[in-house]
Design a protein around this motif. Structure first.
Motif, PDB file in Angstrom:
ATOM      1  N   VAL A 344       0.848  -1.192   0.000  1.00  0.00           N
ATOM      2  CA  VAL A 344       0.000   0.000   0.000  1.00  0.00           C
ATOM      3  C   VAL A 344       0.888   1.249   0.000  1.00  0.00           C
ATOM      4  O   VAL A 344       1.798   1.366   0.823  1.00  0.00           O
ATOM      5  CB  VAL A 344      -0.930   0.025   1.232  1.00  0.00           C
ATOM      6  N   ARG A 437      -5.366   2.244   6.939  1.00  0.00           N
ATOM      7  CA  ARG A 437      -4.598   1.006   6.787  1.00  0.00           C
ATOM      8  C   ARG A 437      -5.515  -0.210   6.906  1.00  0.00           C
ATOM      9  O   ARG A 437      -5.363  -1.195   6.166  1.00  0.00           O
ATOM     10  CB  ARG A 437      -3.512   0.946   7.872  1.00  0.00           C
ATOM     11  N   ALA A 440      -7.394  -0.593   3.602  1.00  0.00           N
ATOM     12  CA  ALA A 440      -6.599  -0.783   2.385  1.00  0.00           C
ATOM     13  C   ALA A 440      -6.115  -2.212   2.238  1.00  0.00           C
ATOM     14  O   ALA A 440      -5.865  -2.903   3.233  1.00  0.00           O
ATOM     15  CB  ALA A 440      -5.406   0.164   2.401  1.00  0.00           C
ATOM     16  N   ASP A 444      -3.626  -0.845  -3.206  1.00  0.00           N
ATOM     17  CA  ASP A 444      -4.357   0.399  -2.960  1.00  0.00           C
ATOM     18  C   ASP A 444      -3.396   1.554  -2.666  1.00  0.00           C
ATOM     19  O   ASP A 444      -2.226   1.348  -2.319  1.00  0.00           O
ATOM     20  CB  ASP A 444      -5.299   0.248  -1.757  1.00  0.00           C
ATOM     21  N   THR A 445      -3.916   2.765  -2.774  1.00  0.00           N
ATOM     22  CA  THR A 445      -3.203   3.979  -2.373  1.00  0.00           C
ATOM     23  C   THR A 445      -4.007   4.665  -1.269  1.00  0.00           C
ATOM     24  O   THR A 445      -5.195   4.944  -1.455  1.00  0.00           O
ATOM     25  CB  THR A 445      -3.051   4.949  -3.553  1.00  0.00           C
TER      26      THR A 445
END
Length: 479
Positions: A344, A437, A440, A444-445
């Motif tokens: 991520v 977090r 995600a 993912d961003t």
């Protein structure tokens, strides 16, 4: 575009002239000192009367400048000219009184323009709702790569008064101008200028979108070589059409697509110029690769094209465009990668303080957990959410006006998981990153692009971005 020959300003006799400077601060204090040094009788008026203002006033009074704190509304007797800080709203009583008395009102940019010497360097000017600073910095990097003496000035870096009156010699200036500054700069005439984009912003100051656009459009008045506009934003082209420019000045478009004649654009990952080439109907000049732009997000490529257009209008060779873009390093808190773990990426775009900037930021990534919220400044979020919904994997909301974003998400992206932290304390950023977090997954961003101002929680967007980066680092230490 109309055409009208612009004559330079008549020299001004400052000796004994009574000038009122409106506002202490980053523009008012230098203006007062400069005017005093030129022999004017200067009175500074300021709304505030706090400890900082009193300290600044004492510094000016020691030079023989009159300062009036706590009363920025009354026009000092005998005033012949007002020089205002750019942020002072046009409807303030001081200005109404000045207009009634037939007085001119200048901003710091107008003052700098009037104080230029006969051999002053030309100005390449940039405005727009978003991207101004980055574009001007890119432009300065390109001009330097061409061996030109230049600086990024105006609403950024070196003050215009310092650039105009200092000992440093320049060949050309890369000038960032805000809508406020343009409003108070009636005689400014740039070599070439660009309006990057137009979206609702500062409407509380300007009064309407039409007034805001008109002030942005002032940057084109009297341009000599090129008026650079955004092909994807018709409002910028409309401003070019309405501008009164010098004979022979050209309209130059920039586009993320294939450029037509008199445009710069992108073809198969290459930035190309079909404006400043021989036989532009058939020829194109390669300038740089998309990978030379840092970061290569779509809106940043548009910034690079605008900077390139202004540089090319000044006669800069293609190689300098590439070398300048490669040398450019963006400021902090502008799509900055601050961490990457568990697949991520964590991106800090705290500078995305309005919906237009956030939309550009969200468009740069395919799968996003979005951290948003803050002070909305009267903005609405339906269009932003509608355009970005398909990219959102989750949203974490913080800040005073987060409910406006939450409601837009409920209307237009009801399937996207939303965490409403219901917090406006600075510690909320760590909690936001922790929640992001959790939402995600690899690929993912996590993107901080708040679409709001920061002052409900932080001193400025820099502090907000620093808090995000610190939270990401803390998260990384635990990963």
């Amino acid at each position: 575009m109309g055409s009208g020959k612009v004559t330079s300003s008549e020299p001004f006799d400052w000796q004994g002239k009574h000038v009122t400077v409106a506002g202490l601060g980053v523009s008012g204090i230098p203006a007062a000192k400069v005017l005093h040094g030129l022999g004017a009788r200067v009175t500074v008026v300021n709304d505030g009367d706090d400890a900082r203002a009193r300290e600044q006033a004492a510094e000016l009074e020691a030079l023989g400048i009159t300062v009036r704190l706590g009363d920025g509304a009354t026009l000092p007797e005998g005033t012949e000219l007002i020089v205002t800080a750019p942020g002072w709203k046009p409807d303030k009583p001081l200005f109404e009184a000045a207009r009634a008395a037939g007085l001119e009102i200048w901003g710091d940019v107008e003052l700098a323009w009037r104080l230029r010497g006969p051999d002053a360097p030309p100005w390449l000017a940039v405005t727009g709702t978003n991207g101004k600073t980055t574009t001007v910095q890119m432009l300065a990097a390109i001009l330097k790569a061409a061996g030109l003496r230049t600086a990024a000035v105006g609403n950024i870096g070196v003050s215009l008064l310092d650039a105009v009156l200092g000992d440093e010699e320049y060949d050309v200036l890369a000038v960032e101008l805000s809508s406020y500054q343009l409003h108070w700069a009636p005689s400014l005439r740039a070599h070439s200028a660009a309006v990057l984009n137009l979206a609702p912003d500062h409407l509380d100051w300007h009064g309407s979108m039409e007034a805001y656009a008109a002030d942005k459009g002032r940057i084109y008045e009297g341009n000599r070589v090129a008026c650079v506009y955004n092909v994807a934003d018709k409002a910028t082209e409309d401003l070019v059409r309405e501008a009164d420019v010098e004979e022979g000045c050209r309209a130059i478009g920039f586009t993320l697509g294939t450029p037509g004649p008199s445009q710069l654009g992108v073809v198969e990952g290459i930035l190309v110029d079909r404006a400043f080439v021989e036989n532009r109907q058939e020829n194109a000049q390669e300038l740089a690769e998309v990978s030379d732009v840092n970061p290569p997000a779509p809106h940043n490529i548009a910034n690079a094209l605008a900077a390139a257009a202004l540089a090319r209008a000044f006669g800069v060779p293609a190689k300098a465009v590439r070398d300048g873009l490669r040398a450019f390093t963006p400021d902090a808190h502008r799509i900055a990668l601050v961490g990457d773990f568990d697949g991520v990426a964590y991106i800090d775009d705290s500078k995305a303080t309005n919906t237009h900037a956030a939309e550009a930021s969200l468009a740069a990534y395919e799968s996003i957990v979005w951290i948003a919220g803050g002070l909305a400044k009267g903005a609405t979020f339906d269009e932003l959410v509608t355009k970005s919904a398909k990219r959102l994997r989750g949203v974490v909301l913080i800040g005073a006006d987060r409910a406006l974003i939450r409601e837009a998400l409920a209307r237009h992206a009801p399937e996207v998981p939303v965490v409403d932290l219901d917090r406006t304390d600075t510690g909320a950023m760590l909690a936001a990153v922790q929640e992001a977090r959790r939402l995600a997954t690899a690929g993912d961003t996590v993107l901080l692009a708040p679409a709001c101002a920061s002052m409900d929680m932080f001193a400025n967007y820099n502090k907000r971005g620093d808090a995000f980066a610190e939270a990401v680092r803390e998260l990384g230490a635990d990963a």
